[in-house]
Design a protein around this motif. Structure first.
Motif, short mmCIF file in Angstrom:
data_model
loop_
_atom_site.label_atom_id
_atom_site.label_comp_id
_atom_site.label_asym_id
_atom_site.label_seq_id
_atom_site.Cartn_x
_atom_site.Cartn_y
_atom_site.Cartn_z
N GLN A 73 15.86 5.27 43.30
CA GLN A 73 14.66 4.44 43.36
C GLN A 73 14.82 3.44 44.50
O GLN A 73 15.89 2.84 44.66
N GLY A 74 13.77 3.28 45.30
CA GLY A 74 13.81 2.32 46.39
C GLY A 74 14.43 2.87 47.67
O GLY A 74 14.30 2.26 48.73
N TRP A 103 7.21 7.30 35.85
CA TRP A 103 7.47 6.82 37.19
C TRP A 103 8.32 7.80 38.01
O TRP A 103 8.72 7.50 39.12
N GLY A 162 7.19 6.46 47.03
CA GLY A 162 6.88 5.05 47.30
C GLY A 162 6.29 4.39 46.07
O GLY A 162 6.45 4.88 44.95
N PRO A 163 5.57 3.28 46.25
CA PRO A 163 4.97 2.59 45.11
C PRO A 163 3.98 3.48 44.36
O PRO A 163 3.29 4.30 44.97
N LEU A 164 3.92 3.29 43.07
CA LEU A 164 2.97 4.07 42.26
C LEU A 164 1.54 3.71 42.65
O LEU A 164 1.25 2.56 42.98
N SER A 170 1.25 1.40 35.96
CA SER A 170 2.28 0.54 36.56
C SER A 170 2.14 0.49 38.08
O SER A 170 3.14 0.47 38.81
N LYS A 171 0.89 0.48 38.54
CA LYS A 171 0.61 0.53 39.98
C LYS A 171 1.46 -0.48 40.75
O LYS A 171 1.70 -1.59 40.30
N GLY A 172 1.94 0.00 41.91
CA GLY A 172 2.74 -0.86 42.78
C GLY A 172 4.23 -0.86 42.48
O GLY A 172 5.02 -1.27 43.31
N SER A 173 4.62 -0.40 41.30
CA SER A 173 6.04 -0.32 40.97
C SER A 173 6.67 0.83 41.74
O SER A 173 6.02 1.84 42.01
N PRO A 174 7.96 0.71 42.08
CA PRO A 174 8.60 1.79 42.85
C PRO A 174 8.84 3.04 42.00
O PRO A 174 9.28 2.95 40.86
N SER A 175 8.51 4.18 42.57
CA SER A 175 8.73 5.45 41.86
C SER A 175 10.20 5.87 41.96
O SER A 175 10.97 5.32 42.74
#
Length: 185
Positions: A73-74, A103, A162-164, A170-175
């Motif tokens: 992740q990241g 995610w 990338g971000p969801l 959970s939009k914007g959280s890292p996938s």
């Protein structure tokens, strides 16, 4: 007893004519002709069996809770395979998982780079995902490429989604990328 190939062992205990349940253990021989270096480390919460997970011969299932998956992740998944000498490579693949609700998203693409010296790499193949993130079915995908080349090193780069996206709860959280095996023929 020494185990030198992939093996399944089954055992039972018998006492006074009564048998226990059958216990099954699977042992996989890690390829000793490949040295794996991970440029970006997997997450401590998703190590599976550690550094050799991606070349241990074990494939995960869509029930990722039971293991055989390594999580990133990241960072992109970047792995370098060293065969110790220049060798023929016909086909390579990376096994991955997607469970968008959790995610876990397929990489956007996987690149396969080759080198004879471990410094200068040449891009030989890029394999794009065939499944959209909106597909909510839990599924696996092999990112396979026919290389038909000779090389000592192969660099595998799996690009993070990338971000969801906006529609995700959970939009914007890292996938995450979940990978189980790099197979080389």
């Amino acid at each position: 007893m020494t185990i030198s190939t992939n093996s399944t062992i089954k055992a039972i205990a018998i006492k006074n004519g009564k048998s226990s349940f059958v216990v099954t253990a699977r042992f996989s021989k890690i390829r000793d002709d490949i040295k794996l270096t991970l440029v970006n480390k997997y997450l401590p919460d998703y190590p599976d069996q550690g550094d050799e997970t991606l070349i241990n011969g074990l494939h995960g299932t869509t029930n990722w809770h039971v293991g055989n998956w390594q999580g990133y992740q990241g960072n992109d998944l970047v792995a370098i395979l060293d065969f110790g000498k220049v060798a023929p490579i016909n086909k390579i693949s990376l096994g991955t998982l997607q469970d968008s609700r959790a995610w876990i998203v397929f990489p956007k693409y996987v690149e396969y780079w080759t080198s004879d010296d471990g410094t200068n790499y040449k891009l030989l193949a890029t394999v794009n995902t065939k499944v959209d993130i909106k597909d909510l079915n839990v599924q696996t995908q092999e990112f396979s490429a026919d290389l038909h080349t000779n090389a000592r090193y192969i660099k595998v780069v799996a690009k993070q989604y990338g971000p969801l996206p906006e529609w995700h709860e959970s939009k914007g959280s890292p996938s995450y990328i979940f990978a189980d095996e790099i197979s080389v023929e």
